[in-house]
Design an enzyme around this catalytic site. Structure first.
Site, short mmCIF file in Angstrom:
data_model
loop_
_atom_site.label_atom_id
_atom_site.label_comp_id
_atom_site.label_asym_id
_atom_site.label_seq_id
_atom_site.Cartn_x
_atom_site.Cartn_y
_atom_site.Cartn_z
N CYS A 77 0.99 -1.09 0.42
CA CYS A 77 0.08 -0.31 -0.23
C CYS A 77 0.95 1.14 0.24
O CYS A 77 1.85 1.35 -0.55
CB CYS A 77 -0.70 -0.20 1.09
SG CYS A 77 -2.55 1.35 0.71
N HIS A 177 -2.90 -5.44 0.91
CA HIS A 177 -2.46 -5.57 2.52
C HIS A 177 -2.17 -7.12 3.13
O HIS A 177 -2.88 -7.54 4.14
CB HIS A 177 -3.27 -4.87 4.30
CG HIS A 177 -3.39 -3.47 4.02
ND1 HIS A 177 -2.32 -2.54 4.78
CD2 HIS A 177 -3.84 -2.51 3.06
CE1 HIS A 177 -2.47 -1.97 4.60
NE2 HIS A 177 -2.91 -1.16 3.55
N GLU A 179 -0.56 -8.31 5.25
CA GLU A 179 -0.51 -8.72 7.13
C GLU A 179 -1.77 -8.55 7.38
O GLU A 179 -2.10 -8.68 8.87
CB GLU A 179 0.38 -7.79 7.13
CG GLU A 179 -0.14 -5.94 6.93
CD GLU A 179 -0.55 -5.24 6.49
OE1 GLU A 179 -0.33 -5.78 4.92
OE2 GLU A 179 -0.85 -4.52 6.31
#
Lengths: 211, 64
Positions: A77, A177, A179
């Site tokens: 991002c 994302h 994560e």
């Protein structure tokens, strides 16, 4: 294997947690000396202008460029924006500090405002190891890849063709994302890139010889 | 922004204080940096008490 996560601002702790779940030593990077001994660096999501200003203020810009010349780097991002050579949206944000290392053009906030954030399944052959299992991708006020130039390869596209993940040597960028999902395949993929010791500059030279 | 009732904006010199808050957040675990960025910030916000704010200045009433 020791991986750093740039921890000036943004979603760094989520990356640290996944790396530790994968049995990797993970450290937060806030100052140039924190880069010593790392095999790779993740630049997290957040506010790319804030990350750039803090990186400038704490003399990290050149050390980060030197690091990227020899080691794996992954921008998610805002991190993707920070690694890009060019912001191609035509808006007046060109004063923001960029690492300007990867041969991509990005468009910031390309899907709209916070309320326009979304999640979708992506087909990413590079991380699949033969199996066909879509990757759950979370887009939060995300950037787009407008252009992937030179040796850069697009790894994933949305259904409408928009490029949202790319690789150049052992540099990786994702608009979304990884994560924030329970799926650690992108982190495993990055660890494989970090194991490759060939500096990006040398790989480019070798590629041009092969061609 | 000047009318916001947020401490850094009502301090003597808001811009350096706001910058210091950002740096202190990033380096929350580094005492040397925390000490350095906390120096020479001027007076913090003083003398504004929510119970004595006129109704026209209360965000709950006027919106923001």
């Amino acid at each position: 294997m020791k991986i750093g996560v740039l921890a000036l601002q943004g979603a760094f702790i989520e990356h640290i947690k996944i790396l530790r779940e994968l049995g990797v030593e993970a450290v937060e990077v806030r100052l140039p000396e924190d880069l010593a001994g790392l095999d790779g660096l993740i630049i997290p999501g957040g506010e790319s202008t804030t990350i750039g200003k803090l990186a400038t203020m704490y003399h990290l810009m050149e050390p980060l460029r030197d690091f990227a010349a020899h080691k794996a780097m992954w921008g998610t991002c805002a991190g993707m924006i920070f690694m890009a050579k060019e912001i191609g949206d035509g808006r007046s944000n060109h004063g923001q500090p960029l690492l300007s290392i990867m041969d991509i053009v990005v468009d910031r906030n390309a899907f709209g405002r916070q309320v326009d954030s979304f999640e979708t399944d992506l087909d990413v052959p590079a991380i699949n190891n033969g199996a066909v299992k879509p990757f759950p991708a979370v887009f939060i006020r995300a950037p787009k890849l407008v252009a992937a130039k030179g040796d850069t390869q697009v790894l994933a596209r949305l259904a409408d063709g928009t490029a949202v993940a790319a690789q150049e040597g052992n540099w990786l960028v994702t608009s979304f994302h990884p994560e924030l999902t329970g799926d650690n395949r992108f982190h495993k993929y990055f660890l494989e890139l970090a194991k490759q010791k060939t500096p990006n500059d040398e790989r480019r030279t070798m590629n041009s010889v092969d061609n | 922004m000047a009318s916001l009732s947020v401490p850094e904006f009502k301090s003597a010199d808001p811009a350096p204080r706001a910058k210091a808050i950002v740096e202190a957040t990033t380096h929350y675990n580094n005492p040397e940096i925390l000490a350095r960025v906390s120096e020479n910030l001027g007076e913090p916000m003083v003398g504004i008490n929510v119970s004595s704010l006129p109704e026209s200045e209360q965000l709950a009433v006027r919106g923001w």
